[in-house]
Design a protein around this motif. Structure first.
Motif: not given
Ligand SMILES: NC(=O)c1ccc[n+]([C@@H]2O[C@H](COP(=O)([O-])OP(=O)(O)OC[C@H]3O[C@@H](n4cnc5c(N)ncnc54)[C@H](O)[C@@H]3O)[C@@H](O)[C@H]2O)c1
Length: 301
Positions: A269-282
């Protein structure tokens, strides 16, 4: 498959798989250094007889072999093992890193000594013999290294030391294959299933667990072959025919041969911005982990 004119070093060749490999390689025409420390399956003790008996068997059959009794786990021992090939036969074409021991214990009961000794024989033993062999193989611009890994590298119950060592051997195999590719040297590993004294212990404990109704992680009963059925795969990887095969793990035994997948990321999963814990959980609940078994997979042989 001919190995005429080749010189092979087989560690732990006094018994089991190593013995079968040494006998087959000698039959194929190789001159063989039969190394074995001659201890118990736990690594305790020493004896010259296992290596001597295999050398005698090879000579009786018309082959050439010499014994060495050093431990692969000591740098000086490993150097002497490789030097035995140089002193007697002036070169080394094939190294089979096979010597091994077991000290099984659940992780919470495992002692420092049980950890250290298993890592020393398997992982350091592979490193030490490979280091000294590759010094000559690099100069020769040829060579074959066959390591002995295990299905336990995928994580076996009650042997964290052995599983970690065997997984380390696979990483070592990949790295040595890369280091030595430019010198015409291949490095592969086998994951055998052979009815030796080592496997008999595994099978016996699986059988008793099964009888007493304890859960066993998989069926380890009736998957083992005779050591003589493992040796042809090692001979193949050592032959000229396997010149273009390197950095591979080959499973052999139980009536089949396999080639293992290379480990690496399976989903991205590529992301342009740093991944938050909440986003990782999602992500774990949606794309990244969706439909994927996020618990332990059973080991299939
Ligand atoms: N038998 C199996 O099903 C199986 C499965 C996976 C991996 N393996 C691996 O195959 C290899 C051979 O095992 P095996 O089943 O033939 O067992 P084995 O006990 O019959 O043979 C191992 C040999 O290694 C020798 N050895 C032990 N420590 C040594 C040391 N420090 N230096 C030199 N020699 C030493 C022993 O004396 C013995 O003769 C091992 O690396 C083992 O972990 C075996």
């Amino acid at each position: 498959m001919e190995l005429k004119g080749k010189v092979a070093v087989v560690t732990g060749a006094g018994r089991g798989i190593g013995r079968a490999v040494a006998l087959l390689m000698a039959e194929a025409g190789a001159r063989v250094v039969v190394n074995d420390l001659g201890g118990a399956v736990s690594g305790e003790g020493e004896a010259k007889e296992p290596a001597d008996q295999v050398v005698e068997e090879i000579k009786k059959a018309g082959g050439e072999a010499v014994a060495n009794y050093d431990s692969v786990a000591a740098m000086q021992g490993a150097e002497r093992i490789i030097q035995t090939a140089m002193d007697n036969y002036k070169k080394i074409d094939i190294l089979v890193n096979n010597a091994g021991i077991v000290r099984d214990r659940m992780i919470f009961n495992m002692t420092e000594e049980e950890w250290d000794v298993v890592l020393a024989v398997h992982l350091k033993g592979h490193f030490a013999c490979t280091k000294f062999a590759t010094i000559y193989m690099r100069q020769q611009k040829s060579g074959r290294i066959i390591n002995v890994a295990s299905d336990a590298s995928r994580g076996e119950t009650g042997c964290a030391n052995y599983s970690a060592a065997k997984a380390g051997i696979i990483g070592l195999t990949y790295a040595v294959a890369r280091d030595m590719d430019r010198y015409g040297v291949t490095c592969n590993a086998i994951a055998p299933l052979a009815l030796t004294r080592m496997a008999k212990d595994v099978q016996a404990s699986a059988e008793s667990s099964q009888k007493s109704g304890k859960p066993i992680s998989k069926n380890v009963i009736n998957v083992f072959s005779e050591p003589s059925e493992i040796a042809p795969a090692v001979l193949f990887l050592a032959s000229d025919q396997a010149a273009d095969i390197t950095g591979q793990v080959v499973g052999i035994g139980g009536g089949k041969i396999t080639i293992w997948a290379q480990p690496g990321p399976e989903r991205y999963f590529y992301s342009d911005s740093p991944l938050s814990t909440e986003r990782i959980n999602e992500l774990f609940n949606t794309t990244l982990g969706m439909g994927k078994n996020l618990k332990l997979n059973p080991i299939y042989y």
